[in-house]
Enzyme design. Structure first.
Site, PDB file in Angstrom:
ATOM      1  N   LYS A  13       1.493 -10.083  24.602  1.00  0.00           N
ATOM      2  CA  LYS A  13       1.263  -9.943  23.154  1.00  0.00           C
ATOM      3  C   LYS A  13      -0.195  -9.583  22.884  1.00  0.00           C
ATOM      4  CE  LYS A  13       0.472 -13.759  20.603  1.00  0.00           C
ATOM      5  NZ  LYS A  13      -0.721 -13.761  19.755  1.00  0.00           N
ATOM      6  N   ASN A  14      -1.131 -10.287  23.537  1.00  0.00           N
ATOM      7  CA  ASN A  14      -2.551 -10.110  23.215  1.00  0.00           C
ATOM      8  C   ASN A  14      -3.186  -8.883  23.849  1.00  0.00           C
ATOM      9  OD1 ASN A  14      -2.297 -12.285  21.610  1.00  0.00           O
ATOM     10  ND2 ASN A  14      -3.367 -13.725  22.933  1.00  0.00           N
ATOM     11  N   ARG A  36      -3.585 -12.764  11.950  1.00  0.00           N
ATOM     12  CA  ARG A  36      -5.039 -12.587  11.949  1.00  0.00           C
ATOM     13  C   ARG A  36      -5.463 -11.420  12.796  1.00  0.00           C
ATOM     14  NH1 ARG A  36      -8.324 -15.801  11.559  1.00  0.00           N
ATOM     15  NH2 ARG A  36      -9.482 -14.980  13.302  1.00  0.00           N
ATOM     16  N   CYS A  91      -7.004 -20.646  10.322  1.00  0.00           N
ATOM     17  CA  CYS A  91      -5.612 -20.957  10.707  1.00  0.00           C
ATOM     18  C   CYS A  91      -5.627 -22.395  11.221  1.00  0.00           C
ATOM     19  CB  CYS A  91      -5.128 -19.974  11.761  1.00  0.00           C
ATOM     20  SG  CYS A  91      -5.715 -20.330  13.400  1.00  0.00           S
ATOM     21  N   ARG A 147     -11.987 -19.820  12.670  1.00  0.00           N
ATOM     22  CA  ARG A 147     -11.776 -18.464  13.214  1.00  0.00           C
ATOM     23  C   ARG A 147     -12.616 -17.417  12.453  1.00  0.00           C
ATOM     24  NH1 ARG A 147      -6.543 -18.439  15.678  1.00  0.00           N
ATOM     25  NH2 ARG A 147      -7.242 -16.601  16.790  1.00  0.00           N
ATOM     26  N   ASP A 149      -5.199 -21.045  25.608  1.00  0.00           N
ATOM     27  CA  ASP A 149      -3.799 -20.818  25.211  1.00  0.00           C
ATOM     28  C   ASP A 149      -2.804 -21.534  26.111  1.00  0.00           C
ATOM     29  OD1 ASP A 149      -4.307 -17.372  24.124  1.00  0.00           O
ATOM     30  OD2 ASP A 149      -4.742 -19.306  23.193  1.00  0.00           O
ATOM     31  N   VAL A 154     -12.963 -24.244  23.174  1.00  0.00           N
ATOM     32  CA  VAL A 154     -12.967 -22.949  22.485  1.00  0.00           C
ATOM     33  C   VAL A 154     -12.732 -23.097  20.986  1.00  0.00           C
ATOM     34  CG1 VAL A 154     -11.906 -20.660  22.366  1.00  0.00           C
ATOM     35  CG2 VAL A 154     -12.205 -21.782  24.580  1.00  0.00           C
ATOM     36  N   ARG A 188       6.483 -15.596  16.966  1.00  0.00           N
ATOM     37  CA  ARG A 188       5.356 -14.650  16.930  1.00  0.00           C
ATOM     38  C   ARG A 188       4.905 -14.304  18.336  1.00  0.00           C
ATOM     39  NH1 ARG A 188       0.460 -16.437  13.637  1.00  0.00           N
ATOM     40  NH2 ARG A 188      -0.156 -14.528  14.695  1.00  0.00           N
TER      41      ARG A 188
HETATM   42  C1  EPZ Z   1      -7.968 -14.404  20.876  1.00  0.00           C
HETATM   43  O1  EPZ Z   1      -8.254 -14.880  19.579  1.00  0.00           O
HETATM   44  C2  EPZ Z   1      -6.473 -14.604  21.079  1.00  0.00           C
HETATM   45  N1  EPZ Z   1      -5.729 -13.812  20.087  1.00  0.00           N
HETATM   46  C3  EPZ Z   1      -6.140 -16.090  20.948  1.00  0.00           C
HETATM   47  O2  EPZ Z   1      -4.759 -16.236  21.231  1.00  0.00           O
HETATM   48  C4  EPZ Z   1      -6.936 -16.870  21.984  1.00  0.00           C
HETATM   49  O3  EPZ Z   1      -6.680 -18.242  21.813  1.00  0.00           O
HETATM   50  C5  EPZ Z   1      -8.432 -16.581  21.805  1.00  0.00           C
HETATM   51  O4  EPZ Z   1      -8.672 -15.159  21.866  1.00  0.00           O
HETATM   52  C6  EPZ Z   1      -9.277 -17.253  22.878  1.00  0.00           C
HETATM   53  O5  EPZ Z   1      -8.878 -16.826  24.139  1.00  0.00           O
HETATM   54  C7  EPZ Z   1      -5.562 -12.489  20.325  1.00  0.00           C
HETATM   55  O6  EPZ Z   1      -6.028 -11.940  21.309  1.00  0.00           O
HETATM   56  C8  EPZ Z   1      -4.768 -11.729  19.298  1.00  0.00           C
HETATM   57  P1  EPZ Z   1     -12.119 -15.543  19.909  1.00  0.00           P
HETATM   58  P2  EPZ Z   1      -9.694 -14.546  18.926  1.00  0.00           P
HETATM   59  O7  EPZ Z   1     -12.741 -14.565  18.952  1.00  0.00           O
HETATM   60  O8  EPZ Z   1     -10.200 -13.246  19.436  1.00  0.00           O
HETATM   61  C9  EPZ Z   1     -15.528 -17.990  17.709  1.00  0.00           C
HETATM   62  C10 EPZ Z   1      -2.584 -16.950  20.911  1.00  0.00           C
HETATM   63  O9  EPZ Z   1      -2.164 -18.086  21.054  1.00  0.00           O
HETATM   64  N2  EPZ Z   1     -15.845 -16.752  16.978  1.00  0.00           N
HETATM   65  O10 EPZ Z   1     -12.207 -15.268  21.366  1.00  0.00           O
HETATM   66  O11 EPZ Z   1      -9.576 -14.730  17.457  1.00  0.00           O
HETATM   67  C11 EPZ Z   1     -14.158 -18.557  17.331  1.00  0.00           C
HETATM   68  O12 EPZ Z   1     -14.248 -19.351  16.168  1.00  0.00           O
HETATM   69  C12 EPZ Z   1      -3.887 -16.731  20.201  1.00  0.00           C
HETATM   70  O13 EPZ Z   1      -2.052 -15.914  21.363  1.00  0.00           O
HETATM   71  C13 EPZ Z   1     -16.919 -16.739  16.082  1.00  0.00           C
HETATM   72  O14 EPZ Z   1     -17.581 -17.752  15.887  1.00  0.00           O
HETATM   73  O15 EPZ Z   1     -10.593 -15.709  19.514  1.00  0.00           O
HETATM   74  C14 EPZ Z   1     -13.787 -19.363  18.553  1.00  0.00           C
HETATM   75  O16 EPZ Z   1     -14.415 -20.640  18.473  1.00  0.00           O
HETATM   76  C15 EPZ Z   1      -4.365 -17.989  19.528  1.00  0.00           C
HETATM   77  N3  EPZ Z   1     -17.222 -15.590  15.413  1.00  0.00           N
HETATM   78  C16 EPZ Z   1     -14.438 -18.579  19.719  1.00  0.00           C
HETATM   79  O17 EPZ Z   1     -15.404 -17.709  19.105  1.00  0.00           O
HETATM   80  C17 EPZ Z   1     -16.514 -14.425  15.612  1.00  0.00           C
HETATM   81  O18 EPZ Z   1     -16.849 -13.389  14.968  1.00  0.00           O
HETATM   82  C18 EPZ Z   1     -13.451 -17.723  20.502  1.00  0.00           C
HETATM   83  O19 EPZ Z   1     -12.698 -16.990  19.562  1.00  0.00           O
HETATM   84  C19 EPZ Z   1     -15.425 -14.454  16.521  1.00  0.00           C
HETATM   85  C20 EPZ Z   1     -15.123 -15.612  17.199  1.00  0.00           C
END
Ligand code: EPZ
Length: 421
Positions: A22-23, A93, A117, A122, A308, A330, A400
């Site tokens: 998916k990702n 998202r 969420c 996020r 995840d 995370v 999803r």
């Molecule tokens: C991706 O989300 C995945 N989703 C998530 O999978 C996964 O849990 C996550 O990466 C971590 O591996 C998709 O790929 C569609 P991040 P993402 O930006 O990109 C902070 C699932 O279950 N952050 O890597 O949104 C954030 O708050 C989903 O399939 C900022 O502060 O996660 C978090 O603490 C859930 N500012 C950390 O970074 C930003 O601009 C990592 O988030 C962006 C992120």
């Protein structure tokens, strides 16, 4: 809302084919916006988020055709608007992933802010700040990101945090930018690498793939023809079914998967007592009927243990032998499944971002509520070993991210059925 009813007790055994990730599918479908020519994407998983992404591209005027083998052909040249509306973004998202490609190819994007969420706030500040550094004029008002630029300019970006979709948005922004972009502290998840390989297949010039420093030499257009790209297998779906087999003391063989993307997960399953063998595209797990041992783990960006998979291992720990300590680094609120498991009799002590799990001989089935994608999968897994019936509500979260979960688990011998609303 649909519900799932699971009757615990079956020891899972058998073989399963793993679906596409998916990702990886979500950013790669967004990246088709960058191509001058039609592209075909294969091994697309049959998930609600994919449907949402197709709606998102379709409402922009993009032409999409899907065949019976779930190959999707995308023609982005028919685009009529550069917008990702709130109605769609609030349900997924990851819609934020159209921001980079729209700006990169068309110089304009109007994308609803994704909002928070269940698992955390996020924010997307790193996405926005980095695009501004690349020359974009970005105004955030009334819940929308309004972005414009004549042409993005390549530059050196050091990302404050490791962000998966942040790295992906910036990769897609950089491929058509003027000059070279260097992304430092980039995410190294296999799905990021899959996107980078897809972009290169379309004619982009990205080096440093699989490392935390990505260098992108901007090109004027991506005009390679006859592109057909297959999505990598889903490592989290793979890990979820491995844990389902381990918790039920069973034996499964998962095919069309990528063991090399799951090192940290396989290590922890071996620590839990699983006998693991694997080949290039398959993994076999055998518990030899033994109760799993509790494991201690700490989530972190790839290649460390994936966030995840945290909820699924929490489910295994609550019936394992001994005490396992799970630390989530995370996301700030990714233990929503804990109180639901406590209602099934789990002995878990939450202390800020740590769950101390003391394994019980047995847990009991109960009505529970899913709050996010992976938490809902963990409740189904707990239901597989709970005594009696577990009713998991709000399973739209599951649909999803898991392709036909009840069919796949039934195929392995589980007693599970869906109750339509
Ligand atoms: C991706 O989300 C995945 N989703 C998530 O999978 C996964 O849990 C996550 O990466 C971590 O591996 C998709 O790929 C569609 P991040 P993402 O930006 O990109 C902070 C699932 O279950 N952050 O890597 O949104 C954030 O708050 C989903 O399939 C900022 O502060 O996660 C978090 O603490 C859930 N500012 C950390 O970074 C930003 O601009 C990592 O988030 C962006 C992120």
């Amino acid at each position: 809302m649909d519900k799932l009813i699971i009757t615990g007790g079956a020891q899972l055994s058998g073989e399963l084919r793993i679906s596409g990730a998916k990702n990886a599918a979500l950013p790669i479908l967004a990246a088709t916006l960058l191509s001058e020519n039609p592209v075909t994407i294969g091994n697309i998983p049959h998930l609600h988020d994919i449907t949402t992404t197709m709606q998102l591209l379709g409402q922009m005027g993009i032409q999409l055709t899907i065949d019976e083998k779930m190959n999707i052909e995308v023609h982005s040249s028919t685009i009529t608007k550069y917008e990702a509306p709130y109605e769609l973004v609030k349900t997924m998202r990851a819609s934020i992933l159209v921001l980079g490609p729209l700006l990169s190819r068309f110089g304009e994007a109007h994308v609803s802010l994704p909002g928070g969420c269940a698992i955390g706030s996020r924010p997307v500040d790193i996405h926005i700040d980095s695009l501004i550094k690349m020359g974009a004029d970005i105004q955030v008002e009334a819940g929308y990101i309004h972005a414009k630029v004549k042409r993005l300019k390549g530059c050196r970006l050091v990302l404050d945090k490791v962000t998966v979709t942040g790295t992906e948005n910036l990769l897609m922004a950089a491929v058509l930018a003027e000059g070279t972009t260097i992304l430092e502290n980039a995410a190294k998840e296999p799905e990021v690498s899959d996107l980078a390989h897809f972009l290169n297949a379309m004619g982009a010039k990205i080096t440093g793939i699989d490392t935390d420093i990505l260098t992108i030499e901007g090109v004027d257009k991506l005009d390679k023809k006859e592109i057909h790209y297959n999505i990598i297998p889903d490592r989290i779906e793979t890990g979820t079914y491995l844990v389902a087999a381990a918790i039920t003391r069973g034996r499964v063989k998962l095919k069309d998967t990528r063991p090399d993307t799951l090192d940290a997960v396989l290590e922890k399953l071996k620590e839990a007592g699983a006998d693991i063998t694997s080949g290039d595209d398959w993994i076999e797990l055998d518990m030899h009927g033994k109760r799993p041992k509790a494991v201690t783990l700490r989530t972190a960006p790839y290649p460390a243990f994936p966030t995840d998979m945290q909820a699924q291992f929490t489910a295994m720990n609550i019936v394992a032998e001994g005490v396992g300590i799970i630390t989530e680094t995370v996301f700030e609120n990714r233990f929503m499944h804990v109180q639901e498991m406590q209602r099934m009799g789990a002995n878990i002590q939450l202390e800020s971002n740590t769950a101390i799990c003391t394994g019980s001989e047995k847990i009991t089935g109960a009505p529970v509520m899913a709050t996010d994608l992976r938490a809902s999968a963990s409740l189904v897994i707990a239901g597989l070993v709970a005594e009696g019936e577990t009713l998991v509500d709000r399973i739209y979260h599951i649909d999803r991210g898991y392709d036909h979960i009840e069919e796949k688990l039934s195929q392995l011998g589980a007693t599970i059925r869906r109750i339509p609303r």
